[in-house]
Scaffold this active site. Structure first.
Site, short mmCIF file in Angstrom:
data_model
loop_
_atom_site.label_atom_id
_atom_site.label_comp_id
_atom_site.label_asym_id
_atom_site.label_seq_id
_atom_site.Cartn_x
_atom_site.Cartn_y
_atom_site.Cartn_z
N TYR A 297 0.82 -1.20 0.00
CA TYR A 297 0.00 0.00 0.00
C TYR A 297 0.86 1.25 0.00
O TYR A 297 1.99 1.25 0.47
CB TYR A 297 -1.02 -0.03 1.15
CG TYR A 297 -0.64 0.61 2.45
CD1 TYR A 297 -1.48 1.56 3.03
CD2 TYR A 297 0.51 0.26 3.14
CE1 TYR A 297 -1.17 2.14 4.24
CE2 TYR A 297 0.83 0.83 4.35
CZ TYR A 297 -0.01 1.78 4.90
OH TYR A 297 0.30 2.36 6.10
N SER A 298 0.32 2.30 -0.62
CA SER A 298 1.01 3.57 -0.78
C SER A 298 2.29 3.36 -1.59
O SER A 298 2.22 2.89 -2.72
CB SER A 298 1.27 4.21 0.59
OG SER A 298 1.65 5.55 0.46
N GLY A 299 3.46 3.67 -1.02
CA GLY A 299 4.70 3.41 -1.73
C GLY A 299 4.87 1.93 -2.05
O GLY A 299 5.42 1.56 -3.08
#
Length: 262
Positions: free
Chosen positions: A62-64
């Site tokens: 998730y995210s990066g």
């Protein structure tokens, strides 16, 4: 299952971020010898030493880590059976660290405007492994409709790229509402699936508790009603995404992807 995630310390670049690199060619391409290659080496080690099935290797983050998941699926499609991207950003949305961390509506990665055509996003993905003609891993894209860090349009950028790579329409075949506030869209024969969770912010869905069917700790923007969708959506390729730990309040003002507001 491989979960690309944040490193324990910064990379020493323009900001003290802890994100996997999704911008350096050496980190995001099939022939590169840095981050993506190191993940493949870990997978190879597990397969060789723990009798792991090659057809049961999945990636999620998730995210990066979501952006890194796109990298793994694009650069090493022969390794991964499928992947689930939570709050990620499109492969090739930035070629420099400066552009990757740009913010605002017109920012190429997290911004709310998509100024790139689907075939261009597809070309970016294809450039990760030029000449690849074999099977590609299925892709699930998850995003919070109330994400304050990475706009939900990021999911559309990723969808455009992956549907172009698979050669399927950008128009979903079925659209359904498997849970309150959750919109599921399936493209082609399920090669690409998207899940938009209206009230969720920059955190994966959780269902707190101690039972075997419970997971995670509620934080900002969690969406409990969406957990059953996560389980249902991933059951087809046996990859359930679990909730990463919530960042401690005040521990950092930069999250993997874009700056976190104070």
């Amino acid at each position: 299952m491989v979960r690309p995630t944040a490193a324990p310390s910064g990379s020493g670049g323009i900001v003290p971020h802890r994100c996997p690199s999704a911008w350096n060619p050496a980190d995001r391409t099939h022939d590169g010898q840095d981050e993506a290659r190191s993940v493949v080496q870990m997978v190879d080690h597990v397969k060789a030493n723990h009798a792991a099935g090659a057809d049961r290797v999945f990636a999620t983050g998730y995210s990066g880590g979501g952006a890194a998941t796109d990298v793994m699926l694009a650069a090493h499609p022969e390794v991964f059976k499928a992947g689930a991207v939570f709050f990620g950003m499109a492969y090739g949305c930035a070629d420099t660290e400066q552009d990757y961390f740009r913010t605002g509506s017109f920012a190429p990665c997290p911004g709310r405007y998509n100024l790139v055509a689907p075939h261009e996003w597809g070309d970016e993905i294809r450039s990760a492994h030029p000449g690849r003609s074999g099977e590609r891993p299925r892709v699930q894209l998850w995003h919070g409709g109330s994400d304050p860090l990475i706009n939900k349009k990021s999911m559309e950028k990723q969808r455009d790229g992956w549907t172009d790579v698979f050669g399927i329409p950008q128009t979903p075949s079925p659209t359904s509402r498997p849970a309150s506030g959750v919109t599921e869209q399936v493209y082609g024969d399920g090669q690409v699936e998207t899940y938009l969770i209206d009230s969720m912010g920059h955190e994966v869905p959780v269902d707190p508790g101690t039972g075997i069917d419970r997971c995670g700790t509620a934080g900002r923007g969690h969406a409990r009603s969406a957990v059953r969708t996560t389980r249902h959506g991933s059951s087809g390729w046996a990859a359930e995404a679990s909730s990463p730990a919530r960042p401690r309040s005040g521990s950092s003002r930069r999250h993997c992807g874009v700056p976190v507001p104070p």
